[in-house]
Design a protein around this motif. Structure first.
Motif, PDB file in Angstrom:
ATOM      1  N   THR A 126       0.951  -1.158   0.030  1.00 55.22           N
ATOM      2  CA  THR A 126       0.100   0.005   0.159  1.00 55.22           C
ATOM      3  C   THR A 126       0.886   1.004   0.012  1.00 55.22           C
ATOM      4  N   THR A 127       0.243   2.477   0.014  1.00 52.34           N
ATOM      5  CA  THR A 127       0.952   3.643  -0.119  1.00 52.34           C
ATOM      6  C   THR A 127      -0.225   4.864   0.060  1.00 52.34           C
ATOM      7  N   HIS A 128       0.203   6.139   0.035  1.00 52.57           N
ATOM      8  CA  HIS A 128      -0.512   7.300   0.212  1.00 52.57           C
ATOM      9  C   HIS A 128      -1.708   7.118  -0.785  1.00 52.57           C
ATOM     10  N   HIS A 129      -2.780   7.490  -0.390  1.00 51.61           N
ATOM     11  CA  HIS A 129      -4.082   7.391  -1.254  1.00 51.61           C
ATOM     12  C   HIS A 129      -3.832   8.250  -2.755  1.00 51.61           C
ATOM     13  N   TYR A 139       4.196  -0.800 -10.668  1.00 47.87           N
ATOM     14  CA  TYR A 139       4.561  -2.158 -10.124  1.00 47.87           C
ATOM     15  C   TYR A 139       3.571  -3.082 -10.210  1.00 47.87           C
ATOM     16  N   PRO A 140       3.063  -3.364 -11.325  1.00 46.84           N
ATOM     17  CA  PRO A 140       1.836  -4.280 -11.595  1.00 46.84           C
ATOM     18  C   PRO A 140       2.114  -5.827 -11.115  1.00 46.84           C
ATOM     19  N   GLY A 141       3.151  -6.181 -10.818  1.00 47.14           N
ATOM     20  CA  GLY A 141       3.565  -7.690 -10.240  1.00 47.14           C
ATOM     21  C   GLY A 141       3.284  -7.810  -8.856  1.00 47.14           C
ATOM     22  N   GLY A 142       2.876  -6.692  -8.174  1.00 46.37           N
ATOM     23  CA  GLY A 142       2.210  -6.860  -6.784  1.00 46.37           C
ATOM     24  C   GLY A 142       1.094  -6.376  -6.961  1.00 46.37           C
ATOM     25  N   SER A 143       0.479  -6.569  -5.567  1.00 41.81           N
ATOM     26  CA  SER A 143      -0.978  -6.215  -5.409  1.00 41.81           C
ATOM     27  C   SER A 143      -1.277  -5.129  -4.624  1.00 41.81           C
ATOM     28  N   MET A 144      -1.826  -3.918  -5.316  1.00 42.25           N
ATOM     29  CA  MET A 144      -2.165  -2.642  -4.375  1.00 42.25           C
ATOM     30  C   MET A 144      -3.243  -3.169  -3.509  1.00 42.25           C
ATOM     31  N   ILE A 145      -3.096  -2.741  -2.117  1.00 42.90           N
ATOM     32  CA  ILE A 145      -4.153  -2.590  -1.251  1.00 42.90           C
ATOM     33  C   ILE A 145      -4.660  -1.213  -0.941  1.00 42.90           C
ATOM     34  N   ARG A 146      -5.596  -0.740  -1.370  1.00 39.78           N
ATOM     35  CA  ARG A 146      -6.164   0.612  -1.087  1.00 39.78           C
ATOM     36  C   ARG A 146      -7.007   0.849   0.254  1.00 39.78           C
ATOM     37  N   ASP A 147      -6.783   1.963   0.588  1.00 39.47           N
ATOM     38  CA  ASP A 147      -7.389   2.512   1.740  1.00 39.47           C
ATOM     39  C   ASP A 147      -7.191   1.727   3.233  1.00 39.47           C
ATOM     40  N   VAL A 148      -5.897   1.270   3.392  1.00 35.22           N
ATOM     41  CA  VAL A 148      -5.625   0.511   4.711  1.00 35.22           C
ATOM     42  C   VAL A 148      -4.333   1.455   5.162  1.00 35.22           C
ATOM     43  N   LEU A 149      -4.099   1.289   6.513  1.00 33.85           N
ATOM     44  CA  LEU A 149      -2.880   2.067   7.016  1.00 33.85           C
ATOM     45  C   LEU A 149      -1.620   1.397   6.853  1.00 33.85           C
ATOM     46  N   TYR A 150      -1.581   0.164   6.891  1.00 28.36           N
ATOM     47  CA  TYR A 150      -0.377  -0.644   6.341  1.00 28.36           C
ATOM     48  C   TYR A 150      -0.745  -2.117   5.942  1.00 28.36           C
ATOM     49  N   VAL A 151       0.232  -2.816   5.145  1.00 27.65           N
ATOM     50  CA  VAL A 151       0.299  -4.022   4.968  1.00 27.65           C
ATOM     51  C   VAL A 151       1.390  -4.844   5.067  1.00 27.65           C
ATOM     52  N   ARG A 194      -5.121   3.476  16.491  1.00 28.57           N
ATOM     53  CA  ARG A 194      -6.500   3.419  15.738  1.00 28.57           C
ATOM     54  C   ARG A 194      -6.103   2.095  14.334  1.00 28.57           C
ATOM     55  N   ARG A 195      -6.751   1.784  13.794  1.00 30.47           N
ATOM     56  CA  ARG A 195      -6.805   0.923  12.772  1.00 30.47           C
ATOM     57  C   ARG A 195      -8.041   1.080  11.717  1.00 30.47           C
ATOM     58  N   ASN A 196      -7.684   0.745  10.351  1.00 28.71           N
ATOM     59  CA  ASN A 196      -8.888   0.647   9.408  1.00 28.71           C
ATOM     60  C   ASN A 196      -8.636  -0.307   8.281  1.00 28.71           C
ATOM     61  N   GLY A 197      -9.366  -0.661   7.684  1.00 32.16           N
ATOM     62  CA  GLY A 197      -9.459  -1.263   6.532  1.00 32.16           C
ATOM     63  C   GLY A 197      -9.622  -2.703   6.880  1.00 32.16           C
ATOM     64  N   ASP A 198      -9.557  -3.703   6.079  1.00 31.65           N
ATOM     65  CA  ASP A 198     -10.007  -5.165   6.477  1.00 31.65           C
ATOM     66  C   ASP A 198      -8.703  -5.954   6.534  1.00 31.65           C
ATOM     67  N   GLU A 199      -7.424  -5.498   6.594  1.00 33.56           N
ATOM     68  CA  GLU A 199      -6.380  -6.289   6.988  1.00 33.56           C
ATOM     69  C   GLU A 199      -6.216  -6.561   8.420  1.00 33.56           C
ATOM     70  N   LEU A 200      -5.792  -7.774   8.641  1.00 32.43           N
ATOM     71  CA  LEU A 200      -5.579  -8.191   9.925  1.00 32.43           C
ATOM     72  C   LEU A 200      -4.060  -8.280  10.337  1.00 32.43           C
ATOM     73  N   GLN A 201      -3.382  -7.490   9.949  1.00 36.26           N
ATOM     74  CA  GLN A 201      -1.745  -7.619  10.237  1.00 36.26           C
ATOM     75  C   GLN A 201      -1.703  -6.787  11.506  1.00 36.26           C
ATOM     76  N   ASP A 202      -2.679  -5.821  11.727  1.00 36.68           N
ATOM     77  CA  ASP A 202      -2.683  -4.950  13.270  1.00 36.68           C
ATOM     78  C   ASP A 202      -2.745  -5.647  14.365  1.00 36.68           C
ATOM     79  N   SER A 203      -2.155  -5.398  15.397  1.00 36.43           N
ATOM     80  CA  SER A 203      -2.283  -6.302  16.458  1.00 36.43           C
ATOM     81  C   SER A 203      -3.282  -6.084  17.161  1.00 36.43           C
ATOM     82  N   VAL A 204      -3.751  -7.121  17.971  1.00 34.81           N
ATOM     83  CA  VAL A 204      -5.116  -7.175  18.634  1.00 34.81           C
ATOM     84  C   VAL A 204      -5.070  -6.005  19.661  1.00 34.81           C
TER      85      VAL A 204
END
Length: 305
Positions: A126-129, A139-151, A194-204
């Protein structure tokens, strides 16, 4: 506890907060005794920031091991430069460090440097919106994840814009040194975690700190520090000075979880980290406070379901 070396790679026109936010997290963690050593390297001895403040850096790199981290702060946007401002030798160093088992991270447009090193290929990032479309096309070889704080994907950790570098750094402290360490750092920095998005990499711990209840924060401080212990609701209530019923009601309202469920999630998260580093399920279960692996297996299957 092995000291973790964190090297910040400074590039021309970098944003001060991209650098200062994560640097503050790691240096504060070190002040608390969690073992972090920070250094700052660049391809020139002096770097001019986007805000006009010059920064001195070293030209030589410290020796890094598999458990160490390189962080690339972002530089002035809203559009990417035709070529990322790092040379071939630095790109190779990023590749070599990751190949040797190290971690690399970026804040904002710093992901462009990781992409130039080939580290985004086959990974989520991911990166800045303002930069997502450009970076996804570059970098089309990767998968951009939008609207999250980090991946985080295979020791490549990318974060969104500017202040999200603090969130990324707190996450890494939580993973490496535990939820208690990240909680102490966040409270010391007066960070509204705080956290947002649907990624679960953030700590509990961080995912359920986005509230303003001082009582719930105090209970979480206790559980964060002693998640592997047997914590009775009556003892928690006595420590905080309220009834069990009041504690449960206020804690659940603030976090969406009962104190027991919060403790279970912390245990499972830490167990997953241990398992991911080669620990058996049985050993991980004992390490986080379960009497045997049956409960851990049950909770893990519930999380997957």
């Amino acid at each position: 506890m092995r000291t973790i070396r964190v090297v910040f790679l400074l590039v021309p026109k970098l944003h001060l907060l991209d650098l200062a936010g994560p640097a503050q997290v790691f240096t504060t963690a070190n002040d608390f005794g969690y073992g972090y050593e920070t250094s700052y390297v660049a391809e020139a001895e002096e770097i001019e920031t986007a805000q006009g403040v010059p920064i001195r850096a070293r030209l030589d790199w410290p020796e890094l091991g598999p458990g160490d981290l390189i962080v690339v702060p972002g530089w002035r946007s809203p559009r990417l430069q035709p070529v990322p401002p790092i040379g071939p030798a630095v790109r190779q160093r990023l590749r070599d460090h990751h190949a040797a088992g190290g971690s690399v991270a970026s804040v904002c447009s710093g992901a462009d440097a990781l992409g130039a090193a080939g580290l985004l290929d086959g990974r989520r990032y991911t990166t800045h919106h303002d930069l997502t479309d450009e970076l996804a096309a570059r970098y089309p070889g990767g998968s951009m994840i939008r609207d999250v704080l980090y991946v985080e994907d295979d020791r490549v950790i990318t974060s969104a814009g500017i202040a999200s570098g603090i969130d990324l750094a707190l996450h890494l402290v939580a993973v490496e040194r535990g939820a208690e360490a990240a909680a102490r750092v966040a409270r010391e920095m007066v960070v509204y975690a705080r956290r947002n998005g649907d990624e679960l990499q953030d700590s509990v711990m961080l995912r359920h700190r986005g509230h303003l209840s001082d009582l719930a924060h105090r209970v979480q401080d206790v559980i964060d520090a002693q998640y592997a212990d047997r914590l009775l609701l009556a003892d928690l209530a006595a420590r905080i000075g309220v009834s069990e019923r009041t504690l449960t009601r206020l804690f659940t309202t603030a976090t969406g979880l009962t104190p027991l469920r919060y403790q279970q999630l912390l245990r499972v998260e830490r167990a997953e980290h241990l398992i991911g580093h080669g620990t058996t399920i049985e050993a991980a279960a004992r390490a986080v406070g379960f009497e045997d692996a049956r409960m851990l297996r049950r909770l893990r299957s519930r999380a997957v379901a």
